[in-house]
Design an enzyme around this catalytic site. Structure first.
Site, PDB file in Angstrom:
ATOM      1  N   GLU A 224      30.415  42.707  40.554  1.00 23.59           N
ATOM      2  CA  GLU A 224      29.860  42.039  39.363  1.00 23.59           C
ATOM      3  C   GLU A 224      30.879  42.250  38.252  1.00 23.59           C
ATOM      4  OE1 GLU A 224      27.059  40.314  38.954  1.00 23.59           O
ATOM      5  OE2 GLU A 224      26.187  40.625  40.940  1.00 23.59           O
ATOM      6  N   CYS A 258      28.661  41.385  29.253  1.00 24.64           N
ATOM      7  CA  CYS A 258      29.496  40.614  30.181  1.00 24.64           C
ATOM      8  C   CYS A 258      29.215  39.113  30.104  1.00 24.64           C
ATOM      9  CB  CYS A 258      29.301  41.106  31.611  1.00 24.64           C
ATOM     10  SG  CYS A 258      27.582  41.045  32.129  1.00 24.64           S
TER      11      CYS A 258
HETATM   12  P1  NAD Z   1      35.638  49.337  34.067  1.00 23.04           P
HETATM   13  O1  NAD Z   1      35.983  48.414  35.161  1.00 23.04           O
HETATM   14  O2  NAD Z   1      36.719  49.939  33.260  1.00 23.04           O
HETATM   15  O3  NAD Z   1      34.778  50.586  34.616  1.00 23.04           O
HETATM   16  C1  NAD Z   1      33.638  50.390  35.430  1.00 23.04           C
HETATM   17  C2  NAD Z   1      33.444  51.619  36.309  1.00 23.04           C
HETATM   18  O4  NAD Z   1      34.570  51.761  37.160  1.00 23.04           O
HETATM   19  C3  NAD Z   1      33.289  52.932  35.560  1.00 23.04           C
HETATM   20  O5  NAD Z   1      32.267  53.695  36.175  1.00 23.04           O
HETATM   21  C4  NAD Z   1      34.644  53.598  35.732  1.00 23.04           C
HETATM   22  O6  NAD Z   1      34.572  55.014  35.782  1.00 23.04           O
HETATM   23  C5  NAD Z   1      35.111  53.064  37.067  1.00 23.04           C
HETATM   24  N1  NAD Z   1      36.576  52.960  37.134  1.00 23.04           N
HETATM   25  C6  NAD Z   1      37.437  52.687  36.118  1.00 23.04           C
HETATM   26  N2  NAD Z   1      38.703  52.651  36.582  1.00 23.04           N
HETATM   27  C7  NAD Z   1      38.654  52.915  37.904  1.00 23.04           C
HETATM   28  C8  NAD Z   1      39.625  53.028  38.930  1.00 23.04           C
HETATM   29  N3  NAD Z   1      40.921  52.860  38.674  1.00 23.04           N
HETATM   30  N4  NAD Z   1      39.206  53.301  40.194  1.00 23.04           N
HETATM   31  C9  NAD Z   1      37.892  53.453  40.470  1.00 23.04           C
HETATM   32  N5  NAD Z   1      36.917  53.360  39.523  1.00 23.04           N
HETATM   33  C10 NAD Z   1      37.293  53.097  38.259  1.00 23.04           C
HETATM   34  O7  NAD Z   1      34.621  48.530  33.150  1.00 23.04           O
HETATM   35  P2  NAD Z   1      33.946  48.954  31.787  1.00 23.04           P
HETATM   36  O8  NAD Z   1      34.987  49.006  30.713  1.00 23.04           O
HETATM   37  O9  NAD Z   1      33.071  50.132  31.987  1.00 23.04           O
HETATM   38  O10 NAD Z   1      32.982  47.679  31.548  1.00 23.04           O
HETATM   39  C11 NAD Z   1      33.450  46.485  30.997  1.00 23.04           C
HETATM   40  C12 NAD Z   1      33.702  45.419  32.027  1.00 23.04           C
HETATM   41  O11 NAD Z   1      32.593  45.278  32.884  1.00 23.04           O
HETATM   42  C13 NAD Z   1      33.898  44.051  31.404  1.00 23.04           C
HETATM   43  O12 NAD Z   1      34.930  43.363  32.070  1.00 23.04           O
HETATM   44  C14 NAD Z   1      32.563  43.364  31.636  1.00 23.04           C
HETATM   45  O13 NAD Z   1      32.597  41.956  31.617  1.00 23.04           O
HETATM   46  C15 NAD Z   1      32.191  43.903  32.968  1.00 23.04           C
HETATM   47  N6  NAD Z   1      30.750  43.817  33.182  1.00 23.04           N
HETATM   48  C16 NAD Z   1      30.264  42.962  34.132  1.00 23.04           C
HETATM   49  C17 NAD Z   1      28.884  42.847  34.311  1.00 23.04           C
HETATM   50  C18 NAD Z   1      28.274  41.924  35.337  1.00 23.04           C
HETATM   51  O14 NAD Z   1      27.080  42.036  35.575  1.00 23.04           O
HETATM   52  N7  NAD Z   1      29.019  41.015  35.934  1.00 23.04           N
HETATM   53  C19 NAD Z   1      28.044  43.609  33.534  1.00 23.04           C
HETATM   54  C20 NAD Z   1      28.584  44.464  32.587  1.00 23.04           C
HETATM   55  C21 NAD Z   1      29.948  44.573  32.422  1.00 23.04           C
END
Ligand code: NAD
Length: 482
Positions: A224, A258
């Site tokens: 997602e 998002c």
């Molecule tokens: P992110 O991708 O930075 O982090 C999400 C999760 O992944 C966190 O738990 C983080 O600890 C983990 N993570 C980060 N880097 C990682 C790596 N290198 N390896 C493994 N895990 C890792 O996202 P964010 O900043 O927390 O959230 C914002 C993003 O999420 C935006 O792009 C937003 O659009 C998206 N989002 C999507 C939805 C949806 O339902 N489609 C909902 C909310 C947010």
């Protein structure tokens, strides 16, 4: 009660501890293959009851993490989880029923159906922007499908993640649901385990890392993700209504959503009017605009310094290159406050037009004809949501047929997320797989086809060697007619 398996940082024995929980969950998940709808519903009700008792604590955690107003926490964190639980409880018996399929002539005598089998041990990784909702809505689907879960909340929301840790400890056994706090190192350690399913919500950049890790174990994955969701405004729409609905979807959670409209494409004939209506909508929601919005109790703050500075740099860059700030543009570093901001004439190469904004800045871009707006959307990766405001059926048809998006909401923004009978998710860059309700249940289920053959004479038995001329005739007939 046994305490849930948790770990705050990746210490040297963390992977061993993860492995131990994983192995325990594997045993549980094999037993849960036989779980009844009642048993799964009981697991969901535990979560439901915990949320009812802990509503104030949920408000407090989200307020402490990023000043989220309580009504917004109710609407966007608590309600979606409660609604998902109620919907699953209501429909689970039906979802779990084996689904019969028709038998074509060549398989006469057989019977076939689809059995929904829990995939098994699942990993759910959540982002920070709706830290409660986005960890627990997938957990509801996971438990409804009969899977166990290892959870990794975001490290950016320590109060909410701490509360979620308590929820898990008070509600489930570690061999059922376990939570691992920490940052990307913890996520990466978890990703080494051979999960039966991975449900990730976050950015497209990290989504790629997750998919690569999933490939190592051939784990199925739901991604997602995010991206730039456009709102197209045709000149036939009611502009006041469109502005109010765009404003709600954009400035909810201070734009850290998002499915927030990332930017607006508006017909040039009504651009000025739309900007004025957006300003009125901001005033209507927050009792003022610009720095005045700081006084409102109904407006959230930016999650942290990094994102605050990213947003400031993005607006400065655009303004330096000639963008016009129509309202807002106020920043207060002491509070991580960024005012609801509307900006026009934003250069295409600026990061505001190139990257997901994920904050309260709304660029408005004019178009002269619809094809131009459609081409603009199609030149970017497929968005998570697309919004269209129009009164013309032909415009609606053209946009629906000529663009691709994870989901579409016509004449409003964001509310499609809460419609339990619609799948939710992205497409390619904005995500893979669909969540919510029945689709969430299916995502965590192996749709196992089962075919039962009769004993004695069968139609398919005809086609075995030796392939006599008579059998060849049957094969020819089958090729021609079946
Ligand atoms: P992110 O991708 O930075 O982090 C999400 C999760 O992944 C966190 O738990 C983080 O600890 C983990 N993570 C980060 N880097 C990682 C790596 N290198 N390896 C493994 N895990 C890792 O996202 P964010 O900043 O927390 O959230 C914002 C993003 O999420 C935006 O792009 C937003 O659009 C998206 N989002 C999507 C939805 C949806 O339902 N489609 C909902 C909310 C947010």
């Amino acid at each position: 009660m046994e305490t849930a398996a948790t770990t705050s940082a990746l210490d040297t024995d963390a992977p061993a501890q993860m492995l131990q929980v994983f192995q325990q969950q594997r045993t549980t998940s094999q037993a849960w293959r036989r779980s009844t709808a009642e048993e799964r519903i009981e697991r969901l009700k535990k979560l439901q009851r915990w949320m009812e008792v802990n509503r104030n604590a949920i408000h407090e955690a989200l307020y402490r993490d990023f000043g989220k107003p309580n009504p917004e926490t109710d609407l966007t964190e608590i309600y979606p989880v409660q609604a998902e639980i109620k919907h699953a409880i209501k429909h689970l018996h039906d979802w779990m029923k084996p689904q019969k399929v028709k038998t074509p002539l060549q398989f006469m005598g057989t019977r076939s159906y689809i059995q929904y089998e829990p995939k098994g041990v699942s990993l759910i990784i959540a982002p920070w922007n709706y830290p409660f909702n986005l960890l627990l809505v997938p957990l509801v689907s996971c438990l409804a499908a009969g899977c166990t879960a290892m959870l990794k909340p975001s490290e950016e929301t320590p109060h909410t993640s701490g509360l979620l840790e308590r929820m898990v400890a008070e509600t489930y056994q570690p061999h059922e649901v376990a939570l691992f706090k920490g940052g990307k190192e913890v996520a990466q350690a978890l990703l080494k385990l051979p999960f039966d399913h991975i449900f990730f919500t976050g950015s497209p950049q990290v989504g790629k890392i997750i998919m690569k890790a999933a490939a190592e174990n051939l784990s199925s994955a739901t991604l997602e993700l995010g991206g730039k969701s456009p709102a197209i405004v045709d000149y036939t729409t009611n502009l006041k209504e469109a502005a109010e609905r765009i404003a709600f979807g954009k400035w909810l959670n201070a734009g850290q959503t998002c499915i927030a409209p990332d930017y607006v494409l508006v017909h040039e004939r009504v651009c000025e009017q739309l900007v004025q209506e957006l300003r009125k909508a901001i005033n209507g929601m927050y009792g003022g605009e610009g720095a005045q919005v700081k006084e409102s109790n109904d407006y959230a703050r930016i999650i942290n310094k990094r994102h605050f500075e990213r947003l400031k740099a993005a607006l400065d860059e655009a303004a330096d290159a000639g963008a016009v700030v129509e309202t807002g543009g106020n920043f207060d570093a002491a509070q991580f406050f960024v005012a609801p901001t509307v900006v026009t004439d934003v250069p295409e190469e600026s990061s505001l037009m190139q990257e997901e904004i994920f904050g309260p800045i709304l660029p408005i871009r004019r178009y002269t004809d619809l094809s131009e707006a459609i081409s603009y959307v199609n030149a970017k990766p497929k968005p998570l949501s697309l919004y269209l405001f129009t009164n013309r059926k032909e415009v609606e048809t053209a946009v629906l047929q000529r663009t691709s998006a994870g989901g579409v909401c016509l004449n409003d923004t964001a509310i499609h997320y809460l419609q339990p009978n619609l799948p939710f998710g992205g497409v390619n860059w904005s995500g893979i797989g669909k969540a919510h309700g029945h689709w969430g249940f299916m995502d965590f289920s192996n749709q196992k086809p089962v075919m039962r053959q009769r004993s004695g004479l069968t139609s398919t038995g005809t086609f075995k060697p030796p392939y006599s001329p008579k059998i060849q005739k049957f094969i020819n007939l089958m090729l021609k007619y079946l």
